[in-house]
Write a protein that holds these residues in place. Structure first.
Motif, PDB file in Angstrom:
ATOM      1  N   UNK A   1       0.843  -1.191   0.000  1.00  0.00           N
ATOM      2  CA  UNK A   1       0.000   0.000   0.000  1.00  0.00           C
ATOM      3  C   UNK A   1       0.879   1.241   0.000  1.00  0.00           C
ATOM      4  N   UNK A   2       0.303   2.415  -0.352  1.00  0.00           N
ATOM      5  CA  UNK A   2       1.081   3.661  -0.294  1.00  0.00           C
ATOM      6  C   UNK A   2       1.577   3.942   1.126  1.00  0.00           C
ATOM      7  N   UNK A   3       2.562   4.803   1.222  1.00  0.00           N
ATOM      8  CA  UNK A   3       3.118   5.162   2.521  1.00  0.00           C
ATOM      9  C   UNK A   3       2.092   5.896   3.371  1.00  0.00           C
ATOM     10  N   UNK A   4       2.289   5.845   4.668  1.00  0.00           N
ATOM     11  CA  UNK A   4       1.422   6.554   5.595  1.00  0.00           C
ATOM     12  C   UNK A   4       1.457   8.052   5.298  1.00  0.00           C
ATOM     13  N   UNK A   5       0.278   8.657   5.257  1.00  0.00           N
ATOM     14  CA  UNK A   5       0.112  10.090   4.980  1.00  0.00           C
ATOM     15  C   UNK A   5       0.488  10.456   3.541  1.00  0.00           C
ATOM     16  N   UNK A   6       0.696   9.485   2.651  1.00  0.00           N
ATOM     17  CA  UNK A   6       1.107   9.778   1.278  1.00  0.00           C
ATOM     18  C   UNK A   6       0.134   9.145   0.288  1.00  0.00           C
ATOM     19  N   UNK A   7       0.127   9.714  -0.933  1.00  0.00           N
ATOM     20  CA  UNK A   7      -0.673   9.158  -2.011  1.00  0.00           C
ATOM     21  C   UNK A   7       0.138   8.112  -2.753  1.00  0.00           C
ATOM     22  N   UNK A   8      -0.554   7.298  -3.535  1.00  0.00           N
ATOM     23  CA  UNK A   8       0.131   6.283  -4.336  1.00  0.00           C
ATOM     24  C   UNK A   8       1.144   6.964  -5.250  1.00  0.00           C
ATOM     25  N   UNK A   9       2.350   6.426  -5.301  1.00  0.00           N
ATOM     26  CA  UNK A   9       3.415   6.996  -6.127  1.00  0.00           C
ATOM     27  C   UNK A   9       4.340   7.916  -5.371  1.00  0.00           C
ATOM     28  N   UNK A  10       3.911   8.410  -4.207  1.00  0.00           N
ATOM     29  CA  UNK A  10       4.785   9.261  -3.396  1.00  0.00           C
ATOM     30  C   UNK A  10       5.881   8.414  -2.751  1.00  0.00           C
ATOM     31  N   UNK A  11       6.987   9.051  -2.422  1.00  0.00           N
ATOM     32  CA  UNK A  11       8.097   8.335  -1.811  1.00  0.00           C
ATOM     33  C   UNK A  11       8.882   9.288  -0.921  1.00  0.00           C
ATOM     34  N   UNK A  12       9.826   8.720  -0.192  1.00  0.00           N
ATOM     35  CA  UNK A  12      10.789   9.566   0.516  1.00  0.00           C
ATOM     36  C   UNK A  12      12.156   8.880   0.460  1.00  0.00           C
ATOM     37  N   UNK A  13      13.178   9.655   0.235  1.00  0.00           N
ATOM     38  CA  UNK A  13      14.551   9.159   0.186  1.00  0.00           C
ATOM     39  C   UNK A  13      15.176   9.289   1.568  1.00  0.00           C
ATOM     40  N   UNK A  14      15.871   8.229   1.996  1.00  0.00           N
ATOM     41  CA  UNK A  14      16.487   8.236   3.332  1.00  0.00           C
ATOM     42  C   UNK A  14      17.951   7.854   3.208  1.00  0.00           C
ATOM     43  N   UNK A  15      18.756   8.249   4.180  1.00  0.00           N
ATOM     44  CA  UNK A  15      20.182   7.866   4.152  1.00  0.00           C
ATOM     45  C   UNK A  15      20.327   6.337   4.232  1.00  0.00           C
ATOM     46  N   UNK A  16      21.248   5.791   3.468  1.00  0.00           N
ATOM     47  CA  UNK A  16      21.492   4.355   3.479  1.00  0.00           C
ATOM     48  C   UNK A  16      22.927   4.116   3.959  1.00  0.00           C
ATOM     49  N   UNK A  17      23.057   3.745   5.220  1.00  0.00           N
ATOM     50  CA  UNK A  17      24.382   3.462   5.777  1.00  0.00           C
ATOM     51  C   UNK A  17      24.967   2.235   5.091  1.00  0.00           C
ATOM     52  N   UNK A  18      26.291   2.175   5.031  1.00  0.00           N
ATOM     53  CA  UNK A  18      26.969   1.074   4.331  1.00  0.00           C
ATOM     54  C   UNK A  18      26.575  -0.271   4.927  1.00  0.00           C
ATOM     55  N   UNK A  19      26.449  -0.354   6.265  1.00  0.00           N
ATOM     56  CA  UNK A  19      26.107  -1.630   6.873  1.00  0.00           C
ATOM     57  C   UNK A  19      24.707  -2.079   6.474  1.00  0.00           C
ATOM     58  N   UNK A  20      23.775  -1.122   6.371  1.00  0.00           N
ATOM     59  CA  UNK A  20      22.410  -1.472   5.991  1.00  0.00           C
ATOM     60  C   UNK A  20      22.370  -1.924   4.536  1.00  0.00           C
ATOM     61  N   UNK A  21      23.123  -1.214   3.668  1.00  0.00           N
ATOM     62  CA  UNK A  21      23.168  -1.638   2.260  1.00  0.00           C
ATOM     63  C   UNK A  21      23.741  -3.054   2.143  1.00  0.00           C
ATOM     64  N   UNK A  22      24.793  -3.327   2.904  1.00  0.00           N
ATOM     65  CA  UNK A  22      25.394  -4.659   2.894  1.00  0.00           C
ATOM     66  C   UNK A  22      24.387  -5.704   3.389  1.00  0.00           C
ATOM     67  N   UNK A  23      23.575  -5.353   4.385  1.00  0.00           N
ATOM     68  CA  UNK A  23      22.581  -6.273   4.927  1.00  0.00           C
ATOM     69  C   UNK A  23      21.538  -6.620   3.867  1.00  0.00           C
ATOM     70  N   UNK A  24      21.091  -5.594   3.105  1.00  0.00           N
ATOM     71  CA  UNK A  24      20.112  -5.822   2.033  1.00  0.00           C
ATOM     72  C   UNK A  24      20.698  -6.717   0.953  1.00  0.00           C
TER      73      UNK A  24
END
Length: 384
Positions: A252-275
């Motif tokens: 489903x769309x994000x909370x308080x957002x319409x379909x297609x809306x997004x937000x960019x967040x910082x991606x720490x190296x450890x989190x990227x490695x985890x993904x």
């Protein structure tokens, strides 16, 4: 006791004594009149020594009501909506909420089904007042309903009752004097970095990934469950585009957002490695990493993480702060940002809060600095 009714809508008069109507003119007892006021409520008034006085007062009240069509309309609305049950009124009210997005409508229906209807479904609309609303809030508190849910539920009830108040249904605002549910920052239990390191390894690989996403990117539970490797838009940026809705169990769309809306967040190296490590080990489905354990076509349900969290807490092998819930992982993200002097405006945007006021209310006690610290910083500039 006999009663004499006059023309329809005018009212009636009588005597509260044992004498028959034929002796009223000579009876020493006073007359009492009965009529409906402009709000539609039945009124009795006594102290009239003659029939003419009683009739004159009834004629005066009738003429006032007749010359006040607005009051007549109000009385008609009260007569129509007063006996109506809460769920019937809400059905009419919902029909006018045409600006709600599909996700907002699902959220509204969830609050109605799980909280408002169990409490008020058959309650007559004419019986709401501030005491009823206050008792409902106290019941939610006793039942351990989360503060965010308490606030959202109260907001919906407020909208419904204010709609009825604007129609003239209540003489007094049924919300006057009611203290809305308040988020207490003390209840935002936040783990330490050392505790986060222990918690993330206390469950399986799925639990570790969700822990990293919530504590490292500030994702909500449902957003972490919708993690998609294609949303790594840069080595240090992850784009949050959707969530797994807890009610529908679908994306489903994000909370308080319409379909297609997004937000960019910082991606720490450890989190990227985890993904990336999780994707390499378990693969993906259309880029999604977390799937239903018994059906890969469906998103992973919330209970998969909730059950692990419960086992970890009950096991007692990992130090978890008293009162901490899974959402505390997201609180850690905010704490980590603010303790390293990252702007609260950025933190609010990364966390997807509707307003910076929300961020400030929850996390103001985590922000380093004070008026004294500000004075020292300003003085450095002035002395340069």
């Amino acid at each position: 006791m006999a009663t004499i009714n006059l023309i329809r809508g005018m009212g009636s008069f009588f005597k509260e004594c044992e004498h028959p109507e034929s002796r009223w003119p000579r009876c020493p007892h006073e007359y009492t009149i009965r009529y409906r006021n402009t709000a539609g409520r039945q009124i009795e008034a006594s102290g009239f020594t003659t029939q003419d006085n009683a009739k004159s007062r009834l004629a005066e009240v009738y003429q006032t009501r007749k010359n006040n069509p607005q009051s007549q309309h109000k009385a008609a609305r009260i007569q129509q909506y007063g006996p109506m049950q809460f769920h019937e009124y809400v059905t009419e009210w919902k029909a006018g909420q045409r600006d709600l997005s599909p996700s907002s409508l699902r959220h509204l229906n969830s609050l109605l089904v799980h909280h408002l209807y169990p409490a008020f479904r058959s309650r007559r609309m004419g019986t709401f007042d501030h005491k009823v609303v206050e008792a409902f809030i106290q019941t939610m508190e006793r039942n351990g309903v989360g503060l965010a849910t308490q606030s959202n539920t109260f907001d919906k009830l407020k909208s419904i009752l204010l709609d009825a108040h604007r129609l003239g249904h209540y003489d007094d605002n049924p919300l006057d004097g009611v203290k809305p549910p308040q988020y207490d920052p003390k209840r935002a239990v936040i783990p330490s970095p050392a505790q986060i390191r222990e918690i993330r390894t206390a469950g399986d690989d799925t639990f570790r990934l969700v822990t990293d996403l919530m504590s490292g990117c500030g994702m909500r539970n449902g957003e972490a469950l919708a993690v998609n490797i294609n949303n790594i838009v840069a080595d240090d940026v992850y784009r949050i585009t959707e969530q797994v809705n807890q009610t529908t169990k679908t994306y489903a769309p994000l909370k308080h957002r319409k379909a297609g809306d997004y937000r960019d967040v910082p991606l720490a190296a450890r989190v990227r490695h985890s993904i990336e490590s999780y994707a390499d080990t378990y693969g993906t489905v259309d880029g999604y990493l977390l799937r239903h354990p018994r059906d890969l076509r469906r998103p992973m349900p919330n209970y998969c993480i909730a059950n692990q969290w419960k086992r970890i807490k009950n096991g007692g092998l990992v130090e978890i702060p008293e009162g901490m819930v899974v959402y505390g992982l997201r609180h850690f993200f905010a704490s980590n940002c603010l303790s390293h002097n990252l702007p609260i405006t950025d933190v609010a945007e990364w966390m997807g809060h509707r307003s910076i006021d929300v961020t400030f209310k929850i996390y103001r006690h985590l922000m380093p600095g004070s008026i004294g610290r500000a004075a020292q910083v300003l003085d450095l500039g002035l002395a340069a």
